[in-house]
Enzyme design. Structure first.
Site, PDB file in Angstrom:
ATOM      1  N   ASP A 421       0.862  -1.158   0.000  1.00 17.55           N
ATOM      2  CA  ASP A 421       0.000   0.000   0.000  1.00 17.55           C
ATOM      3  C   ASP A 421       0.914   1.227   0.000  1.00 17.55           C
ATOM      4  OD1 ASP A 421      -2.238   1.588   0.414  1.00 17.55           O
ATOM      5  OD2 ASP A 421      -1.838   1.626   2.568  1.00 17.55           O
ATOM      6  N   LYS A 569      -5.302  27.608  -6.925  1.00 14.96           N
ATOM      7  CA  LYS A 569      -4.129  26.735  -6.847  1.00 14.96           C
ATOM      8  C   LYS A 569      -4.506  25.381  -7.439  1.00 14.96           C
ATOM      9  CE  LYS A 569      -4.991  24.766  -2.333  1.00 14.96           C
ATOM     10  NZ  LYS A 569      -5.143  25.120  -0.957  1.00 14.96           N
ATOM     11  N   GLY A 683      -4.643   3.655  -3.824  1.00 16.88           N
ATOM     12  CA  GLY A 683      -5.892   4.266  -4.265  1.00 16.88           C
ATOM     13  C   GLY A 683      -5.663   5.672  -4.785  1.00 16.88           C
ATOM     14  N   THR A 745      -7.473   1.140 -16.362  1.00 20.62           N
ATOM     15  CA  THR A 745      -6.798   0.250 -17.302  1.00 20.62           C
ATOM     16  C   THR A 745      -6.576  -1.111 -16.667  1.00 20.62           C
ATOM     17  OG1 THR A 745      -5.604   2.238 -17.878  1.00 20.62           O
ATOM     18  CG2 THR A 745      -4.935   0.231 -18.971  1.00 20.62           C
ATOM     19  N   ASN A 801      -8.513  -0.649   3.477  1.00 21.43           N
ATOM     20  CA  ASN A 801      -8.545  -0.932   2.047  1.00 21.43           C
ATOM     21  C   ASN A 801      -7.503  -1.972   1.647  1.00 21.43           C
ATOM     22  OD1 ASN A 801      -6.520   0.745   2.698  1.00 21.43           O
ATOM     23  ND2 ASN A 801      -6.770   2.136   0.974  1.00 21.43           N
TER      24      ASN A 801
END
EC number: 7.6.2.1
Lengths: 1165, 544
Positions: A421, A569, A683, A745, A801
């Site tokens: 991760d 910004k 993620g 993808t 996750n």
């Protein structure tokens, strides 16, 4: 966890993924008496109508009563235990067993006792842990008064008061809080791994209850759904007696057990789910059972051995029957004819079966009875070694490493793929402002830990760009969603602390504070800053929210000078597009951006624009229209915002460092050197991911960097094919290449038609970075690699996750301490820091693997070596099933005389020092290749055992062939021979353990010599107990006679040495001619030399080969690159990345508008 | 496993969870690490060889000194003395083995005199005393003199037809060897005794007669094959050798390990020996056999054996020869490993002479910069170089004393590694002499190298693993700064120097050529010695 992307969706998906996974494993909820589909809780109305489970939690496996049945059930699920139980039962058939009735039952029960002790130790620990949690104190409001009580006594319907930084004892409905509008902040890192604070808001109808008097008057009913595991869903209604209509309750009002109250003085909450009904507990599951590679090989070999056992038994039975048939009547002295003719009357068929059973019992110990427990114990203590390792202790969070399961230790030594991760694992999720570029002038340096503002402040005062610098700082101080707070309620601006859901903004605002530009007050429509001493109020006219599509955020402010300004910004790509034409500083700024990016900094571009009143008013009308639109509101708002964000003046750029965890780049490079391929599954957006890739040195210009970012399945497939073809021969080999792939993808790439190509491509690369992957995809990717290669995969992560991939991978490692424990709960090992992974793998993994292999091989070896002798003896006793040894001596062979050496091998053996193993990751490759334990090695050991038994048996036989073993002419008997051989076996087997030991600690010495001594002691005692204790009459006087025989002593010198001589010569030849790297390193170490050159020399050849191939590949890729093809990361990389919570409970705009630092907060008594 | 969030626990516990620092827990127990290589194994082989061969010879000689005479009297050597020229075996067979007896005599000629204790054995061949049913068919409680009931293990000789237990019960007791063998020499019978033929523990502990043996034994049924009751086995010795305590019986009850076995039958009674005071003199003896024991039904053989013993026991040359054989194997192994060891060492000896020569030319290069400007493998390479230099510190104690090694680890940002190796004496030399007297430095470094060379030779003789001596030499007088970031001219020069060595057309980068050179040079010596690569590289850098 990524704040940047749509977190809520992300975590819903996890929730679903987790739920799907676990639905099968656990009952959804406890059934209620009325069988209702909802739970009804009365408020302030005495006891609840329905009895709910208590808030007492228990994670232990056994209770006092359930221990025995549960434990036995667990144990007899293991094949080996069933097998030996069967043997023990078979031994009860009279006349069948050659070894008496209890010679299997007793060792088996000893072994079960050991297992029981181990289980008890483990479970007591859990009980203690549970007890500590259950005994925490909390303030509850019951029967009209506040009182302290323990967590376990909290009941459904209780109102509890939770103070800042406390954990919630159960799942609560938020009634009111110490913040305005009953807002409270909670940290849910324990649940989902997210560190940014979540906002929860109580209902307006309950928000006023800030004292016990008011609470007393709260009467009504809460109806809510039954307990479930969905972390992000909640549905309920609050029916108050004084409110006519029911009020809906949603997940915004729910405070879950496991999360922590932050930045809020206090809250009142009503308990709705308690104990095991809480969502935390419903989501926690035990670690899934994972079977290791070594175990699988062992099991298949055990089955094979069982087959051999049956064949042996059949062979012996048939041979015995033939012998019987031929000799039954002839050998009158045996009385066989009498026996069958007599009352026992065994029919021939029955006889055959009995003989078979006899042999089965005789040979059953070819399968080591103690294997299971030895391996269990060894792994158990190995796990403790991991827990005890000081090098893996993280002092900051006070977390030592923790092996939550012990049966995967050896897998750690064989890892080939690491799936990591990003946030919380590789990075700290702490952003630090490092550098900036204002009007083409760069401030700060990449090499210094903190931004040095001296230059900037000097230029602010004296340089020609001073006004722009001021503008730059003002922009940063106003254009954000940060909330300031003065905790100490002092006037001093230094005490201001910031709450931000975006770590980037937090970094910027905090850096500004250091520079004296202090943002200190936010009201619903203004921002007040102290610009180096002067207080300035900026009226916030509009906030144009950040989104990952827009890649920018703007605010429109009215400055103290009554100017209207747009501050914006965002990503360099979007800002540069929106600049006014002929902006002079673009090239320089771009250059700076590149340099920031190279250092792995996250960059933002800043732009501003002065608006005229007319222009603004005109736009405002459009904006209002769009923001009140019913359909497509978001799109419309974005479109309108687009119109005003034009013709910007480029102010500069910022570089923020996403702080890596300690020593992450070093650790990663070590892992890469160890031949481990690293996949980062995050993620985050591609930008952030690539950014981290660079700062971790996973990506660099020296690698062939490939990216895959395709929108359709066909494109993906085509692209994959092309890449694979370009790789040519190097496909599926080690290449200095990296691959970055987008989540979308990846979805296509994982589809069946692309899967193989993707896999081929991915495993040709040293590193793979997958961005914007959902937790489910993470698990899928791991699954793909796990399925299609034989290699061991390891997943490491810290958040919820990552749970999917942690559970999917062969080995799951959770990072614990800073972030949540959801991942840690699912993980097999938890460590405090990513960098500890290297020690976990390189030292503990390799050691555990090598040790365990030795234990396994040795366990088989020692049993075969002893028990196959019964076969040789069978040739001499007419296949009658007579044992050569005394029954109890062989029964406790495994539990006493040879129990310690495998433990010594499994716990103390050590080829190289931990330091060396850490220094030379290349050593890791050895165990990665499973060279220590495979079918070949296994059978070599078995044959070695057979060879030893042949030497031992036949040499002893030849030595005592003439029976006259004493100078006084006396003769021995079968047991004299048996005991002599047995002694030799003990010697050979124990010394073999020594021969296999790479290092002899004093404990090894104790184990080996002690085992031998234990046999002697046992032998002496055992052969003198008859008839005082009615046991072993045939052993009486054996010790004396064995020891008084010169043959015994002369044989003791000769025969074990002869047996081990071949092993010794083999080891010697192998060490001399075919040294393994490990052995060479060990030699160097023992000789007190540095093994560096050795290790390197072995590596250089492959390195140069790979380097050559890379050069070729690069040229090929450059040549074949088509304009459309996204083969290599295009152009210079600018490092834009920005994290912001999107689609949260409270939108950014509202968060700003809600906030008012001027309002005094209620004390909540 | 714990489901409870650990942070919750942390909240409560103030005590640090830092693991204790004990050698066991940190797995740092001091350990002896035996490494079995040709080097270390050689003495082992030698010692075993030198030890075993003499032992073997002693044992063989001992065994050869034991005199043994065997007579197989199963059939043809035992012709029934009742005439008819039938063997006793046939007599028994014709009587259907129903306890019939047969007498025969046989003349035995002892070629040598058997001095000292002489033992007489009966031997049985193809007799399965080790059969499972046979071995377990006994009751050890009964043999302690306890009253019935007897164990079911005695089946099928547990109880007689009338229901009383057989005394002693079981197949072993039932099949007790009951031939009587007597020997006479020149008409005088050889005094034999069966006292002391059984194990003392057996006689003292395991076999006990009941309190009232006469009634005990007469009331019980004797085993079916027995001609006498146990109490009639030997009435001569005050009943100390009678009943269960009869030593013939005790000896028989120790079941033999193999189907070919011998049991001690009698020993020469030396107490009242007369002619047999010193053992059996050479000459002719007459063996009288009362042939009761049938073995022909299962093709068994019976032997009568006269034997002396050595300090070890009976005649058995096996152990001696086994010792000799193992000793010889060890000696062979020793020779092979010695040869192996020698050839191995020679093939891996280093060649360092070019460095010595070139160093003398290269005098004022005190600080050395090497650059690997190519980015492909530079990390690898620079690491290689640097840590090779580090080796020095651990190599040699005497050298170590005057050498200090500085090692700056890689920083995040750059791949450069700096290695500073200084030897106090030489660096001071360098500092003082660098400016004025270069020649002196030359000579000093040269002489140093020469001593080093000698040391290497010395080591080679001692057949020790040779360490990176030449790098030591280089490093001792130099400071190496191996920086990969530095685009220094020296690096470029070095690559120019390298090209002649480079035969490969695939020159994609300079670094690869470097690699090539090193790998080529390393293949020239069979045993790879990476320091050698380094020395070559650094040698070129020196020139540059």
């Amino acid at each position: 966890m990524g704040q940047n992307s749509s977190i809520t969706n992300l975590f819903r998906e996890i929730g679903n993924a987790v739920t799907n996974k676990r639905n099968t494993m656990q009952n959804p909820s406890t059934p209620h008496l009325d069988g209702d589909t909802k739970r009804i809780i009365t408020i302030n109305h005495g006891p609840q109508q329905t009895k709910y489970i208590t808030n007492n939690i228990s994670t232990s496996k056994y209770s006092f009563i359930s221990f025995l049945p549960k434990f036995l059930f667990e144990q007899f699920r293991k094949y080996s235990n069933i097998f030996f139980l069967c043997i023990a039962v078979l031994q009860q058939i009279p006349g069948v067993s050659p070894t008496g009735r209890y010679t299997t039952a007793v060792p088996l029960s000893i072994i079960l006792c050991c297992a029981a002790i181990k289980e008890i130790i483990e479970d007591v620990k859990r009980h203690i842990q549970d007890g500590a949690v259950n005994k925490r104190r909390v303030l509850i409001f019951r029967e009209g008064s506040w009182r302290y009580t323990t967590w376990r006594q909290v009941k459904v319907g209780d109102i509890v008061k939770v103070l800042d930084n406390e954990f919630f004892p159960a799942d609560l409905v938020l009634l009111s809080s110490g913040e305005p509008n009953s807002i409270c902040y909670i940290q849910t890192s324990n649940l989902d791994g997210e560190t940014n604070l979540k906002v929860r808001q109580g209902l307006p109808q309950t928000a006023h209850m800030i004292s016990s008097i008011q609470l007393k008057e709260l009467l009504g009913v809460i109806e809510c759904e039954l307990p479930n595991r969905h972390l992000y869903d909640f549905a309920g209604t609050l029916k108050l007696n004084n409110v006519a209509f029911p009020i809906p309750l949603g997940s915004d009002q729910i405070l879950l057990r496991g999360s922590q109250l932050k930045n809020t003085a206090w809250i009142y909450g009503l308990v709705i789910y308690s104990g095991h009904d809480t969502k935390l507990m419903m989501n926690s599951s035990s670690v899934p059972f994972k079977r290791t590679n070594v175990e699988q090989v062992t099991n298949s070999q055990i089955l094979f051995l069982l087959l051999i056992l049956v064949i042996l038994c059949l062979f012996s039975t048939i041979a015995g029957e033939i012998w019987n048939y031929q000799n039954k009547s002839a050998h009158w002295y045996l009385g066989l004819t009498r026996l069958t003719g007599d009352k026992t009357a065994n029919s021939p068929v029955n006889h055959f079966g009995y003989t078979f059973l006899t042999f089965f019992i005789l040979f059953n110990n070819l399968i080591p009875i103690s294997l299971q427990i030895t391996v269990d114990l060894v792994k158990f203590i190995q796990a403790y070694f991991i827990n005890w390792d000081r090098d893996m202790y993280d002092p900051e969070t006070d977390t030592p490493a923790n092996a939550r399961t012990s049966n995967l230790n050896e897998e750690l030594g064989q890892v080939k793929y690491i799936f990591s991760d990003k946030t919380g694992t590789l990075t700290k999720n702490v952003m630090v402002f490092k550098q900036c570029s204002i009007l083409g002038i760069m401030y700060g340096s990449g090499n210094v830990a903190e931004f040095n503002s001296y230059e900037l402040l000097k230029n602010l005062e004296y340089h020609s760009t001073g006004s722009q610098i001021r503008e730059f700082l003002t922009l940063l101080a106003t254009c954000h969603t940060v909330v300031p707070e003065n905790k100490l309620r002092t006037e001093s601006l230094n005490d201001i602390v910031y709450q931000a859901s975006s770590p980037d903004e937090y970094a910027l605002v905090s850096a500004l504070k250091e520079m004296g530009v202090i943002f200190f007050r936010r009201t619903p429509d203004s921002v007040v800053i102290n610009f180096r001493g002067t207080e300035e109020k900026y009226e916030i006219l509009n906030v144009l929210e950040f989104s990952s599509d827009r890649k920018r955020m703007s605010v429109i402010v009215r400055t103290p000078n009554n100017e209207i300004k747009l501050f914006c910004k965002g990503a360099d790509s979007v800002i540069m597009e929106r600049l006014a034409p002929d902006e002079p500083n673009v090239p320089l700024t771009m250059e700076h951006l590149e340099s920031f990016a190279k250092d792995g900094l996250r960059t933002l571009c800043l732009g501003s624009r002065i608006l005229t009143n007319e222009e603004y008013n005109e736009w405002l009308i459009q904006y209002r229209e769009a923001s009140t639109a019913i359909n497509n509101r978001n799109e419309l708002v974005a479109e309108v915002a687009e119109r005003i964000e034009q013709n910007l003046v480029l102010l500069g750029a910022t570089g923020i460092e996403d702080k890596l965890q300690d020593q992450v780049p070093e650790s990663l490079s070590m892992l890469l050197k160890a031949g481990i391929k690293i996949w980062v599954l995050t993620g985050d957006k591609k930008e952030t991911a690539i950014n981290i890739g660079y700062s971790c040195k996973l990506l660099s210009d020296q690698l062939l960097n490939l990216t895959l970012d395709e929108e359709t399945l066909d494109d993906t497939r085509r692209q994959l094919r092309e890449h694979c073809q370009t790789f040519g021969d190097s496909l599926r080999k080690e290449n200095l290449a990296s691959l970055v792939i987008e989540g979308k993808t990846l979805k296509y790439a994982l589809s069946p038609s692309c899967r193989q190509d993707f896999l081929d491509l991915a495993i040709s690369c040293k590193t793979v970075i997958c961005c914007r992957v959902s937790p489910k995809q993470k698990a899928e990717v791991v699954e793909l690699v796990k399925r299609s290669t034989d290699d061991i995969t390891l997943a490491i992560g810290d958040g919820a996750n990552d749970v999917g991939m942690i559970q999917t991978a062969h080995v799951g490692v959770g990072i614990m301490g800073r972030e949540g424990v959801q991942a840690a709960c699912a993980a097999d090992y938890t460590i405090g820091q990513f960098r500890f992974l290297t020690k976990l793998l390189f030292v503990h993994g390799v050691w555990s693997y090598r040790r365990l292999c030795k234990v396994l091989l040795y366990s088989f070896y020692k049993n075969i070596c002893l028990y196959v002798m019964e076969l040789w003896f069978a040739f001499h006793n007419g296949f009658s099933g007579q044992i050569l040894f005394e029954r109890w001596t062989i029964a406790i062979y495994n539990v006493l005389f040879t129990a310690a050496p495998p433990m010594a091998l499994g716990l103390l053996d050590r080829c190289c020092s931990a330091e060396t193993m850490m220094r030379f990751p290349a050593i890791y490759k050895m165990s990665q290749n499973r060279s220590d334990f495979n079918i070949k090695v296994f059978w070599t050991w078995c044959l070695n055992a057979v060879y030893h038994s042949i030497i031992l048996y036949f040499m002893s036989y030849a030595m005592l062939r003439h029976d006259v073993a004493y100078s006084n002419g006396q003769v021995g008997d079968y047991l004299l021979l048996g005991n002599i051989i047995y002694t030799y076996v003990i010697f050979v087997v124990c010394l073999k353990a020594g021969l296999e030991s790479d290092s002899w600690t004093f404990l090894t010495h104790i184990a080996i010599w002690g085992s031998i001594a234990s046999w002697f002691v046992f032998f002496i005692i055992y052969s003198s107990i008859w008839p005082t204790i009615p046991l072993a009459p045939e052993m009486r006087g054996m010790a004396k006679y064995v020891f008084s025989s010169m043959y015994f002593w002369l044989g003791l010198l000769l025969i074990p040495i002869t047996a081990l001589l071949t092993d010794f010569i083999y080891n010697c030849l192998q060490r001399t001619l075919y040294k393994t790297l490990m052995q060479e390193v060990q030699e160097k170490e023992v000789a007190n030399q540095d093994p560096y050159d050795l290790v390197m020399s072995r590596q250089t050849s492959t390195v140069s080969r790979v380097a050559e191939r890379l050069a070729l590949l690069k040229s090929v890729f450059v040549r074949t690159r088509t304009p459309k093809m996204s083969g290599i990361i295009p152009g210079p990389y600018h490092g834009f990345a920005f994290s912001q919570e999107e689609d949260g409970v409270v939108p950014q705009n509202q968060l700003i508008r809600n906030c008012d630092t001027n309002i005094q907060k209620p004390p909540g008594l | 496993m714990s489901n409870q969030p650990a942070t919750e626990d942390n909240h409560d516990e103030q005590k640090s969870k830092k693991p204790a620092d004990t050698a066991f827990k940190q797995q740092r127990l001091p350990a002896w690490q035996p490494i079995i290589t040709a080097d270390t194994a050689l003495p082992v082989f030698l010692i075993i060889g030198l030890l075993f061969i003499p032992i073997g010879i002693v044992l063989v000689v001992t065994s050869e000194r034991v005199l043994e005479y065997d007579l197989d009297y199963t059939d043809t050597n035992c012709i029934s003395s009742t005439g008819g020229n039938v063997t006793c075996a046939d007599v028994l067979r014709s009587n259907n083995f129903t306890g019939a007896s047969c007498n025969c005599t046989k003349t035995i000629t002892l070629e040598q005199s058997y001095t000292g204790e002489v033992y007489f054995y009966y031997g049985l061949i193809n007799y399965y005393q080790n059969h499972r049913r046979y071995v377990k068919s006994r009751d050890d409680n009964q043999l302690l003199g306890k009253a019935p009931p007897v164990s079911a293990d005695c089946q099928p000789f547990q109880t007689s037809a009338n229901g009383t237990a057989y005394t002693p019960c079981g197949a072993i007791a039932n099949s007790k060897f009951n031939d009587t063998l007597t020997l006479s020499f020149n008409g005088t019978s050889v005094p034999l005794t069966n006292i002391g033929i059984a194990w003392t523990t057996d006689k003292a502990v395991k076999f006990q007669n009941p309190a009232n043996p006469t009634t005990y034994f007469t009331n019980a049924s004797r085993p079916p094959n027995w001609q006498k009751t146990p109490w009639d086995l030997d009435t001569s010795n005050n009943n100390t050798n009678n009943g269960y305590q009869n030593e013939d019986f005790i000896v028989w009850m120790r079941t033999a390990a193999m189907p070919t076995f011998r049991k001690l039958y009698r020993k020469l009674n030396l107490t009242n020996a007369g002619t047999f005071q010193n053992g059996l003199p050479a000459g002719n003896y007459v063996l009288t056999v009362q042939y009761n024991y049938p073995v022909t039904s299962f093709s068994g053989r019976k032997q009568f054996i006269i034997s002396t013993t050595s300090w070890m026991g009976g005649k058995n040359p096996f152990l001696g020869w086994a010792y000799i054989a193992v000793g010889i194997i060890c000696m062979i192994a020793f020779v092979i490993f010695f040869a192996l060891h020698k050839t191995w060492k020679i093939s891996s000896s280093p060649e360092i002479s070019p460095i010595v020569e070139n160093l003398s030319e290269e005098s004022d290069n005190v600080t050395l910069l090497s650059s690997s400007s190519s980015v492909l493998v530079d990390t690898q390479q620079s690491n290689n170089l640097s840590s090779d230099s580090i080796d020095i510190s651990s190599d040699d104690k005497s050298f170590n004393d005057q050498t200090s090694v500085g090692y700056l680890p890689n920083t995040d940002s750059s791949n450069s590694t700096m290695v500073i190796v200084t030897s106090p004496s030489f660096t001071s030399d360098l500092l003082s002499e660098q400016n004025d007297s270069i020649d002196q430095l030359n000579s000093s470094s040269l002489s140093f190298l020469q001593t080093k060379q000698r040391r290497i030779d010395h080591r080679r003789n001692k057949s020790e693993p040779i360490k990176s001596a030449s790098t030591e030499d280089l490093a001792s007088s130099t400071i190496l700064d191996l920086s990969s970031n530095n685009e220094s001219s020296i690096g470029k020069k070095s690559s120019v120097k390298l090209t002649p060595n480079n035969s490969s057309p695939l020159t994609t980068s300079k670094q690869i050529t470097l690699e090539k050179v090193s790998s080529q040079s390393s293949t020239t010596s069979r045993k790879k010695k990476p320091w050698y690569n380094v020395s070559i590289i650094s040698y070129y850098f020196f020139i540059g």
